[in-house]
Scaffold this active site. Structure first.
Site, PDB file in Angstrom:
ATOM      1  N   ASP A   1       7.025   1.261   2.592  1.00 42.84           N
ATOM      2  CA  ASP A   1       6.868   0.308   1.485  1.00 42.84           C
ATOM      3  C   ASP A   1       7.876   0.629   0.382  1.00 42.84           C
ATOM      4  OD1 ASP A   1       3.772  -0.903   1.900  1.00 42.84           O
ATOM      5  OD2 ASP A   1       4.046   1.148   2.611  1.00 42.84           O
TER       6      ASP A   1
ATOM      7  N   ASP B   1       0.882  -1.189   0.000  1.00 47.39           N
ATOM      8  CA  ASP B   1       0.000   0.000   0.000  1.00 47.39           C
ATOM      9  C   ASP B   1       0.912   1.230   0.000  1.00 47.39           C
ATOM     10  OD1 ASP B   1       0.942  -0.347   2.609  1.00 47.39           O
ATOM     11  OD2 ASP B   1      -0.846   0.519   3.529  1.00 47.39           O
TER      12      ASP B   1
END
Length: 326
Positions: free
Chosen positions: A23, A18
């Site tokens: 990330d 996400d």
């Protein structure tokens, strides 16, 4: 036995994200790892809206000159309940609200849905794929509902999410990724019977890096370190605040949550201690919805025991972090 001239087989990775700041860091770590081949990256709504997630992944791949890695658009909403986001931390766009006029266009996304891609890759490479999930587990839950054989086709699953001591970072007892879609987390922890490693919120916090290390790392002067310094600037205003530093388990420091799951997937020896037990997710508690439950007394009689990370080789972790910005 392989000949001396034969190259060792690379570890096949699928990454479900996400894409917020950590990330992005985790993706860069995987790209830098010489023993890894990334088959594809699937996107899920979470830290930011799904369109932003897809855009952010493409931005990271362009930075790393790896736009050849296919990117798939997945679920934008939780299975049930109300969507949440982490814009207060990652910025509205998920990457610190840093303008990028040269960002790749969304036309570069694959036409295939992320869930279909998960099904296809696991059938194409049975027993060979390591799946790393660093966001809400919606895509994985939908995939196993559509094809219950997916888990048995995976080599292993690495998850960043949940908690092991009821410490929350979004609610009193809820970690963001699991709280964003508790039903999905429940399904995955129940139905994925492959070897499953979990990097929890507390594990990430206890494996934090010092702010002194961060300042040197972010100021290395490379194209990649400059990018990370820019996208982290927004979240660091929050992370280095007195309030947040008190909330971090064990005191202040730099925590790149998703990078711990990725580091473990790349090099399992970065994990120095684990707790093996059945795990599940609370769905109906007034104060505990989304909380991961560790069944230390085997009350649930689960055949598949999760491997909950509880210690990190910080020297090896630092090496992986530093390799990602070279």
């Amino acid at each position: 036995m392989a000949s001396k001239t034969e190259k060792p087989q690379k570890k096949l990775l699928l990454i479900d994200v996400d894409c917020g700041t950590d990330d992005a860091q985790a993706i860069m770590m995987a790209i830098a790892a010489p023993n890894v081949e990334i088959l594809g990256i699937t996107c899920v709504g979470g830290n930011t809206a799904l369109e932003n997630v897809c855009q952010n992944v493409l931005r990271v791949l362009k930075l790393c000159d790896r736009l050849d890695i296919p990117v798939y658009k997945g679920a934008g909403t939780a299975i049930l309940g109300q969507n949440i986001n982490a814009s207060y931390f990652h910025g509205k766009d998920g990457l610190g609200d840093v303008p990028d006029s040269n960002a790749p266009r969304l036309q570069l996304l694959q036409k295939e849905h992320a869930v279909d891609a998960l099904k296809r890759f696991t059938s194409q490479y049975p027993g060979q794929i390591t799946l790393v999930a660093t966001g809400p587990l919606t895509n994985l839950a939908l995939a196993v509902r559509m094809d219950p054989t997916i888990p048995e086709k995976l080599h292993s699953l690495y998850i960043m999410g949940g908690n092991m001591e009821s410490r929350g970072n979004t609610t009193a007892c809820g970690e963001f990724n699991f709280l964003a879609d508790p039903e999905a987390a429940y399904i995955v922890l129940n139905d994925y019977l492959c070897t499953t490693y979990i990097a929890t919120w507390e594990h990430s916090c206890r494996s934090k890096l010092s702010w002194e290390w961060y300042d040197k790392w972010a100021n290395m002067g490379t194209k990649k370190s400059d990018f990370l310094k820019k996208i982290y600037a927004h979240s660091l205003q929050y992370s280095r605040s007195e309030k947040e530093e008190k909330a971090i388990v064990g005191g202040p420091g730099f925590v790149s949550c998703d990078s711990y799951a990725m580091a473990a997937a790349i090099d399992p020896s970065t994990v120095t201690s684990v707790i093996e037990c059945g795990v599940t997710v609370e769905l109906s508690g007034k104060f505990t919805r989304g909380m991961m439950v560790l069944d230390l007394i085997d009350e649930l009689k689960k055949k598949n025991k999760a491997i909950v990370m509880n210690g990190c080789d910080m020297e090896k972790f630092r090496v992986l972090m530093e390799s990602s910005i070279k």
